[in-house]
Motif scaffolding. Structure first.
Motif, PDB file in Angstrom:
ATOM      1  N   ARG A   1       0.837  -1.215   0.000  1.00  0.00           N
ATOM      2  CA  ARG A   1       0.000   0.000   0.000  1.00  0.00           C
ATOM      3  C   ARG A   1       0.870   1.263   0.000  1.00  0.00           C
ATOM      4  O   ARG A   1       0.577   2.226  -0.706  1.00  0.00           O
ATOM      5  CB  ARG A   1      -0.939  -0.016   1.209  1.00  0.00           C
ATOM      6  CG  ARG A   1      -1.842   1.167   1.301  1.00  0.00           C
ATOM      7  CD  ARG A   1      -2.950   1.083   0.279  1.00  0.00           C
ATOM      8  NE  ARG A   1      -3.844   2.210   0.493  1.00  0.00           N
ATOM      9  CZ  ARG A   1      -4.270   2.987  -0.477  1.00  0.00           C
ATOM     10  NH1 ARG A   1      -3.960   2.738  -1.714  1.00  0.00           N
ATOM     11  NH2 ARG A   1      -5.050   3.998  -0.215  1.00  0.00           N
ATOM     12  N   LEU A   2       1.935   1.263   0.788  1.00  0.00           N
ATOM     13  CA  LEU A   2       2.831   2.423   0.814  1.00  0.00           C
ATOM     14  C   LEU A   2       3.490   2.642  -0.547  1.00  0.00           C
ATOM     15  O   LEU A   2       3.641   3.785  -0.992  1.00  0.00           O
ATOM     16  CB  LEU A   2       3.899   2.250   1.898  1.00  0.00           C
ATOM     17  CG  LEU A   2       3.395   2.385   3.333  1.00  0.00           C
ATOM     18  CD1 LEU A   2       4.492   1.985   4.313  1.00  0.00           C
ATOM     19  CD2 LEU A   2       2.927   3.805   3.607  1.00  0.00           C
ATOM     20  N   LEU A   3       3.853   1.565  -1.209  1.00  0.00           N
ATOM     21  CA  LEU A   3       4.441   1.680  -2.543  1.00  0.00           C
ATOM     22  C   LEU A   3       3.424   2.224  -3.546  1.00  0.00           C
ATOM     23  O   LEU A   3       3.759   3.043  -4.412  1.00  0.00           O
ATOM     24  CB  LEU A   3       5.000   0.336  -3.006  1.00  0.00           C
ATOM     25  CG  LEU A   3       6.240  -0.130  -2.259  1.00  0.00           C
ATOM     26  CD1 LEU A   3       6.552  -1.583  -2.605  1.00  0.00           C
ATOM     27  CD2 LEU A   3       7.426   0.767  -2.574  1.00  0.00           C
ATOM     28  N   GLU A   4       2.178   1.778  -3.426  1.00  0.00           N
ATOM     29  CA  GLU A   4       1.126   2.311  -4.293  1.00  0.00           C
ATOM     30  C   GLU A   4       0.925   3.802  -4.059  1.00  0.00           C
ATOM     31  O   GLU A   4       0.792   4.576  -5.010  1.00  0.00           O
ATOM     32  CB  GLU A   4      -0.193   1.582  -4.046  1.00  0.00           C
ATOM     33  CG  GLU A   4      -0.248   0.184  -4.581  1.00  0.00           C
ATOM     34  CD  GLU A   4      -1.526  -0.544  -4.197  1.00  0.00           C
ATOM     35  OE1 GLU A   4      -2.391   0.049  -3.517  1.00  0.00           O
ATOM     36  OE2 GLU A   4      -1.661  -1.712  -4.585  1.00  0.00           O
TER      37      GLU A   4
ATOM     38  N   ARG B   1       3.771  10.542  -6.663  1.00  0.00           N
ATOM     39  CA  ARG B   1       4.686  10.890  -7.762  1.00  0.00           C
ATOM     40  C   ARG B   1       3.898  11.380  -8.980  1.00  0.00           C
ATOM     41  O   ARG B   1       4.234  12.401  -9.584  1.00  0.00           O
ATOM     42  CB  ARG B   1       5.542   9.689  -8.139  1.00  0.00           C
ATOM     43  CG  ARG B   1       6.592  10.021  -9.204  1.00  0.00           C
ATOM     44  CD  ARG B   1       7.273   8.812  -9.772  1.00  0.00           C
ATOM     45  NE  ARG B   1       6.267   8.059 -10.537  1.00  0.00           N
ATOM     46  CZ  ARG B   1       6.138   6.742 -10.500  1.00  0.00           C
ATOM     47  NH1 ARG B   1       6.937   6.016  -9.745  1.00  0.00           N
ATOM     48  NH2 ARG B   1       5.230   6.126 -11.222  1.00  0.00           N
ATOM     49  N   ASP B   2       2.823  10.661  -9.317  1.00  0.00           N
ATOM     50  CA  ASP B   2       2.005  11.056 -10.466  1.00  0.00           C
ATOM     51  C   ASP B   2       1.324  12.401 -10.238  1.00  0.00           C
ATOM     52  O   ASP B   2       1.237  13.229 -11.161  1.00  0.00           O
ATOM     53  CB  ASP B   2       0.960   9.983 -10.766  1.00  0.00           C
ATOM     54  CG  ASP B   2       1.576   8.689 -11.278  1.00  0.00           C
ATOM     55  OD1 ASP B   2       2.757   8.708 -11.676  1.00  0.00           O
ATOM     56  OD2 ASP B   2       0.867   7.653 -11.259  1.00  0.00           O
ATOM     57  N   ALA B   3       0.851  12.646  -9.028  1.00  0.00           N
ATOM     58  CA  ALA B   3       0.204  13.921  -8.716  1.00  0.00           C
ATOM     59  C   ALA B   3       1.200  15.069  -8.819  1.00  0.00           C
ATOM     60  O   ALA B   3       0.870  16.143  -9.339  1.00  0.00           O
ATOM     61  CB  ALA B   3      -0.410  13.868  -7.314  1.00  0.00           C
TER      62      ALA B   3
ATOM     63  N   ALA C   1       1.037  18.208 -11.375  1.00  0.00           N
ATOM     64  CA  ALA C   1       1.106  19.572 -10.854  1.00  0.00           C
ATOM     65  C   ALA C   1       2.219  20.348 -11.543  1.00  0.00           C
ATOM     66  O   ALA C   1       2.047  21.526 -11.884  1.00  0.00           O
ATOM     67  CB  ALA C   1       1.317  19.555  -9.341  1.00  0.00           C
ATOM     68  N   ASP C   2       3.346  19.697 -11.780  1.00  0.00           N
ATOM     69  CA  ASP C   2       4.455  20.355 -12.477  1.00  0.00           C
ATOM     70  C   ASP C   2       4.072  20.687 -13.906  1.00  0.00           C
ATOM     71  O   ASP C   2       4.432  21.745 -14.427  1.00  0.00           O
ATOM     72  CB  ASP C   2       5.706  19.462 -12.457  1.00  0.00           C
ATOM     73  CG  ASP C   2       6.342  19.375 -11.086  1.00  0.00           C
ATOM     74  OD1 ASP C   2       6.014  20.217 -10.220  1.00  0.00           O
ATOM     75  OD2 ASP C   2       7.161  18.453 -10.886  1.00  0.00           O
ATOM     76  N   GLU C   3       3.324  19.799 -14.559  1.00  0.00           N
ATOM     77  CA  GLU C   3       2.876  20.038 -15.932  1.00  0.00           C
ATOM     78  C   GLU C   3       1.925  21.232 -15.972  1.00  0.00           C
ATOM     79  O   GLU C   3       1.998  22.047 -16.893  1.00  0.00           O
ATOM     80  CB  GLU C   3       2.190  18.798 -16.497  1.00  0.00           C
ATOM     81  CG  GLU C   3       3.139  17.663 -16.778  1.00  0.00           C
ATOM     82  CD  GLU C   3       2.427  16.378 -17.171  1.00  0.00           C
ATOM     83  OE1 GLU C   3       1.181  16.367 -17.220  1.00  0.00           O
ATOM     84  OE2 GLU C   3       3.131  15.376 -17.428  1.00  0.00           O
ATOM     85  N   VAL C   4       1.054  21.347 -14.977  1.00  0.00           N
ATOM     86  CA  VAL C   4       0.114  22.475 -14.918  1.00  0.00           C
ATOM     87  C   VAL C   4       0.887  23.773 -14.710  1.00  0.00           C
ATOM     88  O   VAL C   4       0.591  24.788 -15.342  1.00  0.00           O
ATOM     89  CB  VAL C   4      -0.929  22.261 -13.814  1.00  0.00           C
ATOM     90  CG1 VAL C   4      -1.728  23.526 -13.546  1.00  0.00           C
ATOM     91  CG2 VAL C   4      -1.851  21.109 -14.174  1.00  0.00           C
ATOM     92  N   GLU C   5       1.897  23.757 -13.862  1.00  0.00           N
ATOM     93  CA  GLU C   5       2.708  24.959 -13.618  1.00  0.00           C
ATOM     94  C   GLU C   5       3.463  25.372 -14.871  1.00  0.00           C
ATOM     95  O   GLU C   5       3.624  26.553 -15.144  1.00  0.00           O
ATOM     96  CB  GLU C   5       3.683  24.723 -12.471  1.00  0.00           C
ATOM     97  CG  GLU C   5       3.042  24.694 -11.115  1.00  0.00           C
ATOM     98  CD  GLU C   5       4.042  24.433 -10.003  1.00  0.00           C
ATOM     99  OE1 GLU C   5       5.255  24.410 -10.264  1.00  0.00           O
ATOM    100  OE2 GLU C   5       3.598  24.256  -8.860  1.00  0.00           O
ATOM    101  N   ASP C   6       3.935  24.393 -15.637  1.00  0.00           N
ATOM    102  CA  ASP C   6       4.677  24.683 -16.859  1.00  0.00           C
ATOM    103  C   ASP C   6       3.791  25.339 -17.907  1.00  0.00           C
ATOM    104  O   ASP C   6       4.248  26.152 -18.710  1.00  0.00           O
ATOM    105  CB  ASP C   6       5.301  23.410 -17.424  1.00  0.00           C
ATOM    106  CG  ASP C   6       6.452  22.887 -16.569  1.00  0.00           C
ATOM    107  OD1 ASP C   6       6.979  23.669 -15.750  1.00  0.00           O
ATOM    108  OD2 ASP C   6       6.826  21.709 -16.724  1.00  0.00           O
ATOM    109  N   VAL C   7       2.506  24.990 -17.918  1.00  0.00           N
ATOM    110  CA  VAL C   7       1.574  25.553 -18.880  1.00  0.00           C
ATOM    111  C   VAL C   7       1.272  27.011 -18.543  1.00  0.00           C
ATOM    112  O   VAL C   7       1.097  27.849 -19.417  1.00  0.00           O
ATOM    113  CB  VAL C   7       0.254  24.733 -18.934  1.00  0.00           C
ATOM    114  CG1 VAL C   7      -0.785  25.403 -19.798  1.00  0.00           C
ATOM    115  CG2 VAL C   7       0.556  23.330 -19.441  1.00  0.00           C
ATOM    116  N   ASP C   8       1.204  27.320 -17.269  1.00  0.00           N
ATOM    117  CA  ASP C   8       0.883  28.694 -16.819  1.00  0.00           C
ATOM    118  C   ASP C   8       2.006  29.593 -17.083  1.00  0.00           C
ATOM    119  O   ASP C   8       2.644  30.186 -17.521  1.00  0.00           O
ATOM    120  CB  ASP C   8       0.580  28.745 -15.326  1.00  0.00           C
ATOM    121  CG  ASP C   8      -0.710  28.021 -14.997  1.00  0.00           C
ATOM    122  OD1 ASP C   8      -1.550  27.866 -15.899  1.00  0.00           O
ATOM    123  OD2 ASP C   8      -0.871  27.617 -13.839  1.00  0.00           O
TER     124      ASP C   8
END
Length: 82
Positions: free
Chosen positions: A60-63, A69-71, A75-82
């Motif tokens: 569960r911790l690994l999941e 990591r995906d979130a 979030a980084d992709e959204v910041e890059d777009v702005d």
């Protein structure tokens, strides 16, 4: 749930936890050696496979690590777009 924790008790618990982690990593390292692969989460899961609670908690911790990591990536992709 005492306000003041006995330093000796803390030291003893820390020693036990370190000992457990050392033993677990030693076993996982031996598994990695037998499999001729790098030490990874699969080796750790294999080492605790007989203890269902530990295995499920580790899985569960690994999941959750992947979810976080995906979130962060999104979030980084959204910041890059702005």
């Amino acid at each position: 749930d005492a306000q003041e924790v006995d330093a000796e008790s803390v030291d003893m618990v820390e020693k036990l936890v370190r000992q457990y982690i050392d033993e677990l990593l030693g076993e996982a390292s031996a598994i990695a050696s037998i499999r001729r692969c790098p030490l990874d989460s699969g080796c750790l899961l294999y080492a605790v496979r007989h203890d269902r609670l530990k295995f499920e908690r580790a899985r569960r911790l690994l999941e959750m690590k992947e979810v976080i990591r995906d979130a962060r990536k999104k979030a980084d992709e959204v910041e890059d777009v702005d």
